[in-house]
Design a protein around this motif. Structure first.
Motif, PDB file in Angstrom:
ATOM      1  N   MET A  36       0.836  -1.203   0.000  1.00 15.57           N
ATOM      2  CA  MET A  36       0.000   0.000   0.000  1.00 15.57           C
ATOM      3  C   MET A  36       0.870   1.252   0.000  1.00 15.57           C
ATOM      4  O   MET A  36       0.557   2.234  -0.686  1.00 15.57           O
ATOM      5  N   VAL A  40       0.431   4.036  -2.934  1.00 10.55           N
ATOM      6  CA  VAL A  40      -0.046   5.394  -2.671  1.00 10.55           C
ATOM      7  C   VAL A  40       0.966   6.432  -3.155  1.00 10.55           C
ATOM      8  O   VAL A  40       0.594   7.519  -3.588  1.00 10.55           O
ATOM      9  N   TRP A  74      -6.996   7.558  -4.509  1.00  8.38           N
ATOM     10  CA  TRP A  74      -6.455   6.530  -3.614  1.00  8.38           C
ATOM     11  C   TRP A  74      -7.581   5.656  -3.052  1.00  8.38           C
ATOM     12  O   TRP A  74      -7.465   4.433  -3.002  1.00  8.38           O
ATOM     13  N   HIS A  77      -8.614   3.123  -5.643  1.00  9.78           N
ATOM     14  CA  HIS A  77      -7.605   2.242  -6.225  1.00  9.78           C
ATOM     15  C   HIS A  77      -7.988   0.779  -5.974  1.00  9.78           C
ATOM     16  O   HIS A  77      -8.268   0.395  -4.833  1.00  9.78           O
ATOM     17  N   HIS A  80      -6.076  -1.096  -3.235  1.00  2.40           N
ATOM     18  CA  HIS A  80      -6.370  -0.500  -1.934  1.00  2.40           C
ATOM     19  C   HIS A  80      -7.751  -0.949  -1.458  1.00  2.40           C
ATOM     20  O   HIS A  80      -7.929  -1.324  -0.296  1.00  2.40           O
ATOM     21  N   LYS A  84      -8.603  -3.117   1.911  1.00  6.24           N
ATOM     22  CA  LYS A  84      -9.565  -2.679   2.925  1.00  6.24           C
ATOM     23  C   LYS A  84     -10.577  -3.783   3.217  1.00  6.24           C
ATOM     24  O   LYS A  84     -10.890  -4.052   4.382  1.00  6.24           O
TER      25      LYS A  84
END
Length: 111
Positions: A36, A40, A74, A77, A80, A84
């Motif tokens: 991550m 980012v 972000w 994404h 990502h 999560k």
């Protein structure tokens, strides 16, 4: 944990404050965290982040973004989003996200 503070960003900019509770070292977390961090940094408008964790499992990460568009990029994404979702299922007991606009910023550093 971050050892150097993010400083010298001219406002306005945006923050994403991610506060979480999780076990000390859940399986696969460290590798995902590194990934991550790599991803980012590729987001145009990403300015940096700071992170800290207590021995009791409370963590805070603050991400800094030039504008809402970069922050939303972000958030959308695909990797990502997958991280999560996996985190909700496997790592986190709870978390919260706070988005803010910074209009004033200052700091101090001992020479």
């Amino acid at each position: 944990m971050t050892q150097k503070l993010v400083a010298g960003i001219e406002p306005p900019y945006y923050t994403a404050v991610f506060t979480s509770v999780r076990p000390e070292s859940p399986e696969g977390y460290a590798e995902t965290s590194v990934r991550m961090q790599e991803l980012v940094r590729e987001i145009p408008g990403f300015l940096g982040y700071e992170s800290a964790r207590t021995p009791g499992g409370i963590g805070i990460t603050v991400g800094y973004f030039r504008d809402l568009e970069s922050l939303e990029s972000w958030a959308r994404h695909p990797e990502h989003r997958a991280a999560k979702e996996y985190g909700r299922e496997h790592w986190y007991e709870s978390y919260s996200v706070h988005i803010g606009k910074v209009e004033r910023s200052y700091g101090y550093a001992r020479d």
